[in-house]
Design a protein around this motif. Structure first.
Motif, PDB file in Angstrom:
ATOM      1  N   ALA A 155       0.848  -1.186   0.000  1.00 45.65           N
ATOM      2  CA  ALA A 155       0.000   0.000   0.000  1.00 45.65           C
ATOM      3  C   ALA A 155       0.883   1.234   0.000  1.00 45.65           C
ATOM      4  O   ALA A 155       1.871   1.294   0.731  1.00 45.65           O
ATOM      5  N   GLU A 156       0.534   2.179  -0.841  1.00 49.58           N
ATOM      6  CA  GLU A 156       1.162   3.496  -0.827  1.00 49.58           C
ATOM      7  C   GLU A 156       0.048   4.496  -0.571  1.00 49.58           C
ATOM      8  O   GLU A 156      -0.982   4.487  -1.249  1.00 49.58           O
ATOM      9  N   VAL A 157       0.272   5.333   0.431  1.00 53.79           N
ATOM     10  CA  VAL A 157      -0.738   6.304   0.829  1.00 53.79           C
ATOM     11  C   VAL A 157      -0.072   7.664   0.898  1.00 53.79           C
ATOM     12  O   VAL A 157       0.980   7.815   1.519  1.00 53.79           O
ATOM     13  N   TYR A 190      -4.598   6.764  -2.198  1.00 53.27           N
ATOM     14  CA  TYR A 190      -4.027   5.451  -1.908  1.00 53.27           C
ATOM     15  C   TYR A 190      -3.947   4.588  -3.168  1.00 53.27           C
ATOM     16  O   TYR A 190      -4.735   4.728  -4.099  1.00 53.27           O
ATOM     17  N   THR A 191      -2.964   3.703  -3.156  1.00 58.22           N
ATOM     18  CA  THR A 191      -2.837   2.622  -4.123  1.00 58.22           C
ATOM     19  C   THR A 191      -2.544   1.366  -3.314  1.00 58.22           C
ATOM     20  O   THR A 191      -1.516   1.286  -2.639  1.00 58.22           O
ATOM     21  N   VAL A 192      -3.463   0.432  -3.339  1.00 57.93           N
ATOM     22  CA  VAL A 192      -3.310  -0.831  -2.626  1.00 57.93           C
ATOM     23  C   VAL A 192      -3.238  -1.930  -3.669  1.00 57.93           C
ATOM     24  O   VAL A 192      -4.143  -2.065  -4.492  1.00 57.93           O
ATOM     25  N   PHE A 199      -9.293   1.305   5.878  1.00 55.36           N
ATOM     26  CA  PHE A 199      -8.297   1.814   6.798  1.00 55.36           C
ATOM     27  C   PHE A 199      -8.876   1.566   8.188  1.00 55.36           C
ATOM     28  O   PHE A 199     -10.034   1.912   8.460  1.00 55.36           O
ATOM     29  N   THR A 243      -7.332   1.913  -6.168  1.00 56.58           N
ATOM     30  CA  THR A 243      -6.812   3.276  -6.096  1.00 56.58           C
ATOM     31  C   THR A 243      -7.968   4.212  -5.782  1.00 56.58           C
ATOM     32  O   THR A 243      -9.123   3.919  -6.108  1.00 56.58           O
ATOM     33  N   VAL A 249      -4.040  -0.916   6.751  1.00 55.59           N
ATOM     34  CA  VAL A 249      -4.937  -1.280   5.659  1.00 55.59           C
ATOM     35  C   VAL A 249      -5.240  -2.764   5.805  1.00 55.59           C
ATOM     36  O   VAL A 249      -4.329  -3.566   6.041  1.00 55.59           O
ATOM     37  N   LEU A 264       0.688   1.131   8.213  1.00 56.37           N
ATOM     38  CA  LEU A 264       1.212   2.240   7.425  1.00 56.37           C
ATOM     39  C   LEU A 264       2.233   3.027   8.246  1.00 56.37           C
ATOM     40  O   LEU A 264       2.004   3.325   9.418  1.00 56.37           O
TER      41      LEU A 264
END
Length: 123
Positions: free
Chosen positions: A13-15, A26-28, A42, A70, A103, A119
């Motif tokens: 995950a990028e948040v 976000y990109t999960v 979340f 996303t 996440v 995160l």
């Protein structure tokens, strides 16, 4: 995986938090989810604690195998949890930046959570 769950599923995950607009993007990415996704969220909670949902991510119903979620969320997406110290969006952002949000992707086989990622702020 979520605590106590043995699974072949993994994810990243990028948040990103835009402090000017307070939007959270976000990109999960989920890999090898063996059964259909039933939800994604979340949650507020530390690395070893289970916590309540504070923002929904809404994966497509029953999506499985490899997929990417996303989106961008703002204060309207918040489920306040005053008992957990999340009274408003600012509390959520502070918890997110402070490493107290994770996440979780839930599945038909593991409804409590198939994958979980705490995160943390990247340098």
């Amino acid at each position: 995986p979520a605590p106590g769950v043995v699974t072949g599923a993994t994810g990243t995950a990028e948040v990103f938090v835009n402090l000017a607009t307070n939007a959270v993007t976000y990109t999960v990415r989920v890999f090898n989810l063996p059964s259909g996704a039933t939800g994604g969220h979340f949650h507020v909670g530390g690395p070893t604690a289970a916590g309540p949902v504070v923002v929904d991510l809404a994966p497509p119903a029953n999506i499985s195998n490899d997929f990417t979620l996303t989106g961008t969320v703002s204060a309207t997406a918040l489920r306040p949890r005053p008992d957990q110290g999340i009274r408003d969006w600012e509390d959520f952002i502070q918890s997110l930046i402070g490493g107290q949000v994770y996440v979780n992707i839930h599945s038909a086989v593991n409804p409590g959570g198939e994958t979980r990622g705490q995160l943390t702020v990247a340098p």
